[in-house]
Design a protein around this motif. Sequence first.
Motif, PDB file in Angstrom:
ATOM      1  N   SER A 228       0.283  -4.360  12.349  1.00 50.08           N
ATOM      2  CA  SER A 228       0.398  -3.167  11.055  1.00 50.08           C
ATOM      3  C   SER A 228       1.392  -3.754  10.042  1.00 50.08           C
ATOM      4  O   SER A 228       2.189  -4.657  10.477  1.00 50.08           O
ATOM      5  N   PHE A 229       1.567  -2.993   9.299  1.00 47.75           N
ATOM      6  CA  PHE A 229       2.605  -3.304   8.186  1.00 47.75           C
ATOM      7  C   PHE A 229       3.972  -3.061   8.793  1.00 47.75           C
ATOM      8  O   PHE A 229       4.892  -4.122   8.500  1.00 47.75           O
ATOM      9  N   GLY A 230       3.913  -2.400   9.672  1.00 55.06           N
ATOM     10  CA  GLY A 230       5.412  -1.967  10.233  1.00 55.06           C
ATOM     11  C   GLY A 230       5.664  -3.106  11.187  1.00 55.06           C
ATOM     12  O   GLY A 230       7.182  -3.649  11.473  1.00 55.06           O
ATOM     13  N   THR A 231       4.873  -3.519  12.005  1.00 56.04           N
ATOM     14  CA  THR A 231       5.170  -4.545  13.174  1.00 56.04           C
ATOM     15  C   THR A 231       5.535  -5.741  12.666  1.00 56.04           C
ATOM     16  O   THR A 231       6.315  -6.741  12.942  1.00 56.04           O
ATOM     17  N   VAL A 232       4.754  -6.236  11.351  1.00 60.34           N
ATOM     18  CA  VAL A 232       4.732  -7.413  10.713  1.00 60.34           C
ATOM     19  C   VAL A 232       6.148  -7.473   9.910  1.00 60.34           C
ATOM     20  O   VAL A 232       7.100  -8.184  10.004  1.00 60.34           O
ATOM     21  N   ALA A 233       6.505  -6.445   9.222  1.00 64.09           N
ATOM     22  CA  ALA A 233       7.709  -6.223   8.490  1.00 64.09           C
ATOM     23  C   ALA A 233       8.841  -6.513   9.206  1.00 64.09           C
ATOM     24  O   ALA A 233       9.644  -6.951   8.770  1.00 64.09           O
ATOM     25  N   GLU A 234       8.984  -5.638  10.383  1.00 69.33           N
ATOM     26  CA  GLU A 234      10.071  -5.692  11.267  1.00 69.33           C
ATOM     27  C   GLU A 234      10.354  -7.295  11.753  1.00 69.33           C
ATOM     28  O   GLU A 234      11.582  -7.581  11.894  1.00 69.33           O
TER      29      GLU A 234
END
Length: 413
Positions: free
Chosen positions: A63-69
Amino acid sequence: MLFISVVSLAGHLIECGAQVTGGIFTDWHKVPDWDNIGFPVVECSGDGSFVLSKPPKTGGLVSFGTVAEQLVYEIGDPRRYLLPDVTCDFSQVALKEVPGVDGGAVRVTGARGVAPSHDYKVCATYMDGFRATAVCPVGGPRAADKARRTAESIITRSKRLFKQLGFEDFNSVNIQVLGSEDTYGSNAHTKGSREAVLWMSVHHKQKKALELFAREVAPAGTGMAPGLTGIVGGRPRVSPVLKPFFFLQPKSELKVDVHMDAELMESFSETGPDASDQEATPPSAEDFQDRDLPSGPHSYRLEELAYTRSGDKGDSANIGVVARHPLFFPYLKKHLTSSKVQEYFSHLIEPGAKNAVTRYTLPGIHSLNFVLQSSLGGGGVASLRSDPQGKAYGQMLLDLKLKGLPDLKSLVD
């Protein structure tokens, strides 16, 4: 440079395997099937974009969150991420979720770069004495107090024997009571836990001195705290300390010789202007201007507004903070300052550290990156702490309260 930058960013995202497919994600409770978590897959396109996904019918989440982290994991200045073949600029990278993909997928665009620096990044180590760590569970009323007194008694007993036998004192001692939130310092909440784990780690120049210390831990089981249930792993093991240090070495000052069959075939040296002076992307005015944002009576834990991910570089840690919604980002920039982060972690940062906390921005993913210098007690195997790589720093920051904000939830409803 575009192709090398794209490949470098893809490698940066997938190098830790399942960390980008939902592993160690802030919203861990939303990630299914840890027991069958899938590894990442990258499909690159000729336009400089790529799609990150994972195999069908595997656990985890993209997701956006997993990749952004993972993008902000273990980086410093996002505009100058130094690699052997390129100086990457990740500040304008954008992430967009691809709908309809089993397990999730994210399209990544915006990687840029310039010529590599004319410096070599050098990582070296040297021998710096020895260390030993004792870990002991303690149960019952006032468990933390019992654990702390046990550690202090063992250290006092060892010092007395050192003096009698002609050993010098410990170089350093670290005592933590896990379960009492010692790591949080003045930010601790828990009081009066009936279960605790004593973490006692020591450093000394002489191996024989620590072998003596290791023997003196066992008497605690019969002569000190009630409820001490054992020594995890048995008698503490004495191991050498390899202390890391890092620096940049100008390539122009070195010559590389290539030998084959003991014969010099070719020599290389580098001269010319330092390409590191090039700026991949000039800082935008938005990074520095004071936004005239409304205030209000609301307070939010950082976890309500952002994802976080932390990691290490030697004795320094970084904490990436990614806004859960683009509209939250201006408020994070205004309220989550480097001075506030430095105050929160002041008990873990070496006193007198120069430029202790530096903040960088990644506008492309609505993120801030904080670099905490001299914050890991030496870092890696040189550290006596229970978290020598700052893995929990991002999680710790989630409890920080930001005050004086308007009703931000209404902005996204």
